[in-house]
Design an enzyme around this catalytic site. Structure first.
Site, PDB file in Angstrom:
ATOM      1  CG  ASP A  13     -49.441  84.682  38.253  1.00  0.00           C
ATOM      2  OD1 ASP A  13     -48.427  84.808  37.559  1.00  0.00           O
ATOM      3  OD2 ASP A  13     -50.468  83.647  38.249  1.00  0.00           O
ATOM      4  CE  LYS A  16     -42.790  86.135  40.513  1.00  0.00           C
ATOM      5  NZ  LYS A  16     -44.359  85.944  40.822  1.00  0.00           N
ATOM      6  N   GLY A  40     -44.636  83.690  34.263  1.00  0.00           N
ATOM      7  CA  GLY A  40     -45.233  84.621  33.112  1.00  0.00           C
ATOM      8  C   GLY A  40     -45.251  86.115  33.809  1.00  0.00           C
ATOM      9  CG  HIS A  41     -42.556  87.656  35.110  1.00  0.00           C
ATOM     10  ND1 HIS A  41     -43.174  87.021  36.370  1.00  0.00           N
ATOM     11  CD2 HIS A  41     -41.191  86.891  35.095  1.00  0.00           C
ATOM     12  CE1 HIS A  41     -42.193  86.221  36.890  1.00  0.00           C
ATOM     13  NE2 HIS A  41     -41.151  86.055  35.944  1.00  0.00           N
ATOM     14  CD  GLN A 223     -42.120  79.558  39.005  1.00  0.00           C
ATOM     15  OE1 GLN A 223     -40.924  79.551  39.417  1.00  0.00           O
ATOM     16  NE2 GLN A 223     -42.298  79.845  37.907  1.00  0.00           N
TER      17      GLN A 223
HETATM   18  P1  GDP Z   1     -45.456  88.168  37.984  1.00  0.00           P
HETATM   19  O1  GDP Z   1     -45.577  86.717  37.542  1.00  0.00           O
HETATM   20  O2  GDP Z   1     -45.467  88.267  39.537  1.00  0.00           O
HETATM   21  O3  GDP Z   1     -44.745  89.094  37.344  1.00  0.00           O
HETATM   22  O4  GDP Z   1     -47.163  88.650  37.708  1.00  0.00           O
HETATM   23  P2  GDP Z   1     -47.942  88.525  36.483  1.00  0.00           P
HETATM   24  O5  GDP Z   1     -47.465  89.515  35.482  1.00  0.00           O
HETATM   25  O6  GDP Z   1     -47.975  87.088  36.163  1.00  0.00           O
HETATM   26  O7  GDP Z   1     -49.393  89.238  37.103  1.00  0.00           O
HETATM   27  C1  GDP Z   1     -49.320  90.365  37.498  1.00  0.00           C
HETATM   28  C2  GDP Z   1     -50.468  91.493  36.648  1.00  0.00           C
HETATM   29  O8  GDP Z   1     -51.022  92.345  37.278  1.00  0.00           O
HETATM   30  C3  GDP Z   1     -49.862  91.702  35.303  1.00  0.00           C
HETATM   31  O9  GDP Z   1     -50.778  91.664  34.326  1.00  0.00           O
HETATM   32  C4  GDP Z   1     -49.332  93.170  35.570  1.00  0.00           C
HETATM   33  O10 GDP Z   1     -49.410  94.167  34.496  1.00  0.00           O
HETATM   34  C5  GDP Z   1     -50.553  93.544  36.596  1.00  0.00           C
HETATM   35  N1  GDP Z   1     -50.081  94.464  37.624  1.00  0.00           N
HETATM   36  C6  GDP Z   1     -48.874  94.720  38.216  1.00  0.00           C
HETATM   37  N2  GDP Z   1     -49.157  95.580  39.181  1.00  0.00           N
HETATM   38  C7  GDP Z   1     -50.452  96.157  39.067  1.00  0.00           C
HETATM   39  C8  GDP Z   1     -50.898  97.173  39.920  1.00  0.00           C
HETATM   40  O11 GDP Z   1     -50.495  97.639  41.057  1.00  0.00           O
HETATM   41  N3  GDP Z   1     -52.752  97.356  39.532  1.00  0.00           N
HETATM   42  C9  GDP Z   1     -53.131  96.766  38.532  1.00  0.00           C
HETATM   43  N4  GDP Z   1     -54.317  96.853  38.256  1.00  0.00           N
HETATM   44  N5  GDP Z   1     -52.306  95.585  37.739  1.00  0.00           N
HETATM   45  C10 GDP Z   1     -51.006  95.393  38.160  1.00  0.00           C
HETATM   46  P1  IMO Z   2     -44.892  83.301  38.023  1.00  0.00           P
HETATM   47  O1  IMO Z   2     -43.362  83.584  38.062  1.00  0.00           O
HETATM   48  C1  IMO Z   2     -48.378  81.257  39.124  1.00  0.00           C
HETATM   49  C2  IMO Z   2     -47.933  76.824  39.251  1.00  0.00           C
HETATM   50  C3  IMO Z   2     -48.780  75.922  38.383  1.00  0.00           C
HETATM   51  C4  IMO Z   2     -49.055  74.717  39.210  1.00  0.00           C
HETATM   52  C5  IMO Z   2     -47.722  74.850  40.041  1.00  0.00           C
HETATM   53  C6  IMO Z   2     -46.722  73.673  39.391  1.00  0.00           C
HETATM   54  O2  IMO Z   2     -45.692  84.117  36.668  1.00  0.00           O
HETATM   55  O3  IMO Z   2     -45.376  83.977  39.183  1.00  0.00           O
HETATM   56  P2  IMO Z   2     -45.027  73.797  37.181  1.00  0.00           P
HETATM   57  O4  IMO Z   2     -45.254  73.896  35.576  1.00  0.00           O
HETATM   58  O5  IMO Z   2     -44.331  74.924  37.816  1.00  0.00           O
HETATM   59  O6  IMO Z   2     -44.580  72.510  37.271  1.00  0.00           O
HETATM   60  O7  IMO Z   2     -46.510  73.829  37.931  1.00  0.00           O
HETATM   61  O8  IMO Z   2     -47.087  75.989  39.954  1.00  0.00           O
HETATM   62  N1  IMO Z   2     -47.242  77.832  38.668  1.00  0.00           N
HETATM   63  C7  IMO Z   2     -47.246  79.078  38.735  1.00  0.00           C
HETATM   64  N2  IMO Z   2     -48.635  79.918  39.266  1.00  0.00           N
HETATM   65  N3  IMO Z   2     -47.654  81.975  38.615  1.00  0.00           N
HETATM   66  C8  IMO Z   2     -46.393  81.243  38.214  1.00  0.00           C
HETATM   67  O9  IMO Z   2     -45.090  81.919  37.846  1.00  0.00           O
HETATM   68  C9  IMO Z   2     -46.299  79.795  38.495  1.00  0.00           C
HETATM   69  N4  IMO Z   2     -45.500  78.936  37.823  1.00  0.00           N
HETATM   70  C10 IMO Z   2     -45.878  77.788  38.291  1.00  0.00           C
HETATM   71  O10 IMO Z   2     -50.040  76.658  37.811  1.00  0.00           O
HETATM   72  O11 IMO Z   2     -50.005  75.048  39.979  1.00  0.00           O
HETATM   73 MG    MG Z   3     -46.951  85.358  36.508  1.00  0.00          MG
END
Ligand code: GDP
Ligand code: IMO
Ligand code: MG
Length: 427
Positions: A13, A16, A40-41, A223
């Site tokens: 998170d 990416k 989850g992106h 991840q």
């Molecule tokens: P990922 O799993 O690495 O793709 O990241 P996620 O999407 O799960 O979580 C990142 C969150 O931060 C998302 O809600 C993005 O919209 C938000 N985000 C990404 N870059 C920035 C930033 O520079 N500032 C803020 N405030 N939010 C950001």
């Molecule tokens: P993105 O791509 C954050 C965590 C789960 C759990 C562990 C194992 O959005 O960064 P799993 O279901 O993969 O066997 O769970 O990994 N986990 C993540 N945490 N971001 C993710 O993906 C994750 N994908 C799995 O919360 O601790």
């Molecule tokens: Mg994510």
């Protein structure tokens, strides 16, 4: 002919999805190489917000070919739900290709994931419950179902029967659940065959030819480094190779083709699920990071655990992945603190160390040693160059760069695609 890898440098998170989307208009292919719909992106483009789980973020960039690589595990129901959801919003998903060797998450593996967690009790991992671990376990056990198996009903039936022979013993005798039915599983999987057929391709060959023709390929990890099954905080990890090495095995692109590795790192740290997290905050600061950064899981909606930036972890990620450039995200979330602590080293059983401890016990014992940086109060979301940032924010970024083992080439100052400072070109 660049093949560039994007990896998470912390526990996921980091942003990416946003980073991939940012580069999307300049790349020809985006490949997801590991994980499944545990990811989850969130990608924000103007007024529109997209939550992607299984599809590569490149699906949002017109002209870019998104690929689900062989290293991915595919929940077919989720795949088509996500495709239909995007199509309904006017996104063209017709370019999507899926590796014939990617494994399929069968219904019984979703069940196994959930019951195994319950069985573990206090030792649970906190998985997303999507069947990820059991599906990768089947792959390694050589009893997995691959996309290509769906195109031969006889083979599919044999494979499902083989997998269930042992699994049903475990489900019924150990977990006290009902046995999975071969007929039901096969019938469900076969419902996807017609829609799936045109998408399936020899993706390593497609990518090889693309690179030979000087196309640009972005390899997008799900991840992150600390969730990698080999290099993460095992056993509190996911079950795939989320680091740069996994980009090669999970896509079929050779290591000699990789020209750069972009590490995505948040200006603080978060983690979802169980496992050690030295800089975790349990106080108002943690709650403030969660609220300001909207740190709630894109996949499960769980509140993310929040803490301060951990430089030993960033250095570790730089080393394991060979990070050439960092993208520092969510700097804007730190606006408003007087002092910002950064973990520069750990104290482990009375000794100071600058590195990730070698053992799980060592990491569980690691206490953060903080250095404190002056904060800023100005809104930074409209900054588009480093010079636009308040001087304390500039110093914070410089300090992180010095400590983290690679240059910081872009800085996120908000969720929108535009809310980014580009310091060095990433491609
Ligand atoms: P990922 O799993 O690495 O793709 O990241 P996620 O999407 O799960 O979580 C990142 C969150 O931060 C998302 O809600 C993005 O919209 C938000 N985000 C990404 N870059 C920035 C930033 O520079 N500032 C803020 N405030 N939010 C950001
Ligand atoms: P993105 O791509 C954050 C965590 C789960 C759990 C562990 C194992 O959005 O960064 P799993 O279901 O993969 O066997 O769970 O990994 N986990 C993540 N945490 N971001 C993710 O993906 C994750 N994908 C799995 O919360 O601790
Ligand atoms: Mg994510």
């Amino acid at each position: 002919m660049p093949a560039v890898v994007i990896v998470g440098a912390q526990w996921g998170d980091e942003g990416k999805g946003k980073a991939t989307d940012l580069l999307g208009s300049r790349v020809d292919y985006v490949v997801k190489f590991n994980g499944g719909n545990n990811a989850g992106h969130t990608v924000v483009i103007g007024e529109e917000k997209y939550a992607l789980h299984l599809l590569p973020s490149g699906i949002l960039s017109p002209g870019c070919i998104p690929i689900i690589g062989n290293g991915v595990v595919v929940d077919l129901a989720v795949l088509f739900e996500e495709i239909d959801g995007l199509e309904a919003r006017g996104i063209d998903t017709s370019r999507l290709l899926i590796s014939a060797n990617a494994h399929v998450i069968a219904d019984y593996n979703r069940t196994m994931d959930k019951v195994a967690e319950r069985f573990l009790g206090s030792r649970k991992i906190g998985t997303t419950g999507r069947g990820i671990g059991p599906t990768y376990a089947d792959k390694m056990n050589r009893i997995g179902i691959r996309i290509q198996d769906l195109f031969d009903e006889k083979i599919l039936r044999q494979k499902v029967e083989g997998a269930l022979e042992l699994k049903n013993q475990i489900l019924t005798k150990i977990y006290n659940r009902r046995a999975a039915e071969v007929d039901e599983t096969v019938a469900e999987l076969l419902t996807y065959v017609d829609r799936l057929r045109p998408m399936v391709a020899d993706t390593p060959l497609v990518l090889h030819e693309a690179l030979a023709a000087d196309k640009t390929v972005l390899l997008e990890a799900g991840q992150a480094t600390l969730l990698d099954v080999d290099h993460g905080t095992y056993p509190f990890v996911t079950s795939s190779s989320a680091t740069a090495g996994g980009a090669c095995t999970g896509s079929g692109i050779a290591p000699t083709e990789i020209s750069g590795v972009i590490g995505i790192v948040k200006a603080y740290a978060t983690r979802v699920g169980e496992g050690p997290f030295p800089t975790e905050l349990f106080d108002d600061d943690g709650e403030r990071l969660r609220q300001n950064g909207f740190e709630f899981g894109t996949t499960t909606g769980r509140p993310r655990r929040c803490g301060w930036y951990d430089a030993p972890i960033a250095r570790y990620a730089a080393r394991i992945n060979g990070v050439t450039d960092f993208v520092l995200t969510k700097l804007d979330v730190l606006t408003g603190w007087d002092k910002i602590p950064v973990c520069v080293a750990y104290e482990v059983d009375g000794e100071r160390t600058e590195e990730m401890p070698m053992t799980q016990t060592g990491f569980h014992h690691a206490k953060p040693i903080y250095e404190f940086f002056d904060g800023w109060s100005e809104d930074i979301t409209s900054a588009r160059t480093v010079a636009d940032l308040p001087s304390n924010a500039q110093s914070y970024v410089k300090a992180l760069e010095r400590m983290s083992g690679a240059r910081i080439s872009a800085i996120g100052v908000g969720p929108d695609r535009e809310e980014t400072i580009v310091v060095h070109d990433l491609l």
